[in-house]
Design a protein around this motif. Structure first.
Motif, short mmCIF file in Angstrom:
data_model
loop_
_atom_site.label_atom_id
_atom_site.label_comp_id
_atom_site.label_asym_id
_atom_site.label_seq_id
_atom_site.Cartn_x
_atom_site.Cartn_y
_atom_site.Cartn_z
N MET A 19 81.07 11.79 31.91
CA MET A 19 80.37 10.96 32.89
C MET A 19 79.30 11.79 33.58
SD MET A 19 82.25 8.82 35.93
CE MET A 19 82.69 10.23 36.97
N GLN B 61 83.71 8.45 24.86
CA GLN B 61 82.59 7.71 25.43
C GLN B 61 81.75 8.58 26.36
OE1 GLN B 61 83.73 4.72 28.59
NE2 GLN B 61 85.79 5.07 27.78
N LEU C 28 79.24 8.10 29.58
CA LEU C 28 78.87 7.15 30.63
C LEU C 28 77.78 7.78 31.50
CD1 LEU C 28 79.43 4.48 32.14
CD2 LEU C 28 81.14 5.71 33.49
N PRO D 189 82.07 5.67 39.70
CA PRO D 189 82.58 4.37 39.24
C PRO D 189 84.11 4.35 39.18
CG PRO D 189 81.86 5.64 37.36
CD PRO D 189 81.57 6.49 38.57
N ASP E 231 86.32 2.06 39.45
CA ASP E 231 86.92 1.03 38.61
C ASP E 231 86.94 1.44 37.14
OD1 ASP E 231 87.31 -0.55 40.84
OD2 ASP E 231 85.59 -1.86 40.46
N LYS E 232 85.85 2.06 36.69
CA LYS E 232 85.79 2.50 35.29
C LYS E 232 86.77 3.65 35.03
CE LYS E 232 81.07 1.01 34.25
NZ LYS E 232 81.50 0.02 33.23
N GLU F 115 90.21 2.08 34.80
CA GLU F 115 90.36 1.39 33.52
C GLU F 115 90.55 2.38 32.37
OE1 GLU F 115 87.83 -1.71 30.65
OE2 GLU F 115 86.89 -0.80 32.41
N PHE F 116 89.76 3.47 32.39
CA PHE F 116 89.86 4.47 31.33
C PHE F 116 91.26 5.08 31.28
CE2 PHE F 116 89.71 9.01 30.23
CZ PHE F 116 89.25 8.95 28.92
#
Length: 374
Positions: free
Chosen positions: A290, A330, A332, A361, A363-364, A367-368
């Motif tokens: 990130m 990923q 980000l 982030p 929330d991300k 979720e991750f």
């Protein structure tokens, strides 16, 4: 007679080895004097319980940490170990990350690395690729033994220089099921090559090695590298950003090297001669790198992601095979975010005033980890 002598010698060796095994664990434990009052740069959330803890590494060092638990949590939970930025303490960015993730249902551990903050190790503020990687793995050891933690559901977050260390730990330790590298530096790359690989040549490295060799004899405990103060008017923007976090009430802490007199001049000598992301293309567990769109350090994260997935990237002199599990990796990129915006979310005015930009982030991140720690 010869057989008797050999038997006596063998018994002596066996006794010595047995005594070593009996005393090793106790010898590793060091009593630390920990600050008990709340002294973070952020307020304690009402949604979490907090306590100070310590744990030992395989190098015989005792690390100090803050353990955050969701209030009224029941059963075994997923857990996350957090550290960074490099030269910072658990009272700063890593503690904030840990507390926020505990609010979202995880047991979290923000720790001071070896030789820094409230953790043990002399001389102070020094580093090692091996020892710092072990710090993360020892944190996983500690979390795995907690009654309220599911040992099969542990992840790590590394911030800034500890983002690269987190990736190295994930490559070494398959118990780490999910890794986030936030606003990461590759400390080995920048130590050996300079910013943007501007010193990536033998002549520059040789000159640096000679200077460090002389420093070892002149004053091996000399400090340097704290954020510059006073701040020059012509300082680059990323230096201004560092100043705004580390040297103002927004993020200043008395135990932070970055906030004060910095790091040992020879403290990252071993980093300059290493490349510890060599095997990240073999990480099978989930990884999210990130980074801020406007971060001066963005190239570290993008190159690390590309090498992790493809086995080759600009700035990496080695070529490996593509990752066997690329689908859980990923990258980000946070629009408009600077490097230090991902320390605490950032603010619209200096010294943490004005409106919070909320660039992290959460929330991300939730979720991750919930997706990959199950």
């Amino acid at each position: 007679m010869k057989k008797v002598i050999l038997a006596v010698l063998a018994a002596g060796v066996l006794t010595a080895c047995t005594n070593n095994r009996q005393t090793t664990d106790n010898d590793m434990k060091q009593e630390l004097t920990l600050t008990q009052e709340w002294d973070k740069v952020f307020p304690l959330s009402e949604k979490v319980d907090h306590k100070k803890v310590t744990f030992e590494t395989q190098y015989g060092l005792t690390l100090a940490a803050d353990l955050y638990t969701p209030k009224d949590a029941e059963g075994k939970l997923s857990a996350i170990a957090v550290s960074g930025p490099f030269g910072a303490t658990k009272e700063q960015s890593s503690g904030l990350y840990a507390m926020r993730m505990a609010e979202r249902g995880f047991v979290t551990l923000a720790f001071d690395p070896s030789y820094t903050g409230e953790s043990s190790g002399e001389p102070r503020r020094t580093a090692s690729p091996d020892i710092n990687t072990e710090d993360f793995m020892a944190a996983v050891d500690f979390l795995s033994k907690q009654e309220n933690v599911d040992a099969d559901k542990i992840g790590v977050i590394g911030i800034c220089g500890w983002g690269g260390i987190a990736l190295n730990a994930a490559a070494a330790d398959p118990r780490i099921k999910a890794t986030v590298a936030s606003t990461m530096y590759d400390m080995t790359r920048v130590s050996g090559n300079g910013y943007y690989d501007s010193e990536d040549k033998e002549e520059s490295r040789h000159a640096a090695r000679e200077a460090l060799a002389k420093q070892r004899l002149a004053d091996p405990k000399a400090m340097a590298g704290g954020v510059i103060d006073p701040l020059p008017d012509d300082a680059p923007q990323f230096v201004k950003d560092y100043y705004d976090y580390y040297k103002t009430p927004r993020g200043y802490h008395a135990r932070s090297g970055n906030s004060n007199d910095g790091w040992r001049v020879i403290g990252t000598q071993a980093y300059a001669n290493a490349r510890f992301l060599y095997y990240i293309n073999e990480i099978r567990s989930a990884v999210m790198i990130m980074h801020g769109e406007k971060a001066h350090s963005r190239y570290f994260g993008e190159a690390a992601y590309k090498y992790m997935v493809e086995g080759k990237a600009e700035g990496y002199n080695f070529i490996g095979k593509p990752n066997p599990v690329p689908e859980n990796k990923q990258l980000l990129i946070i629009p408009n975010a600077s490097h230090c915006d991902l320390y605490d979310g950032g603010y619209t005015e200096l010294v943490g005033k004005g409106e919070a930009k909320n660039m992290i982030p959460w929330d991300k991140l939730e979720e991750f980890f919930k997706t990959n720690l199950k």
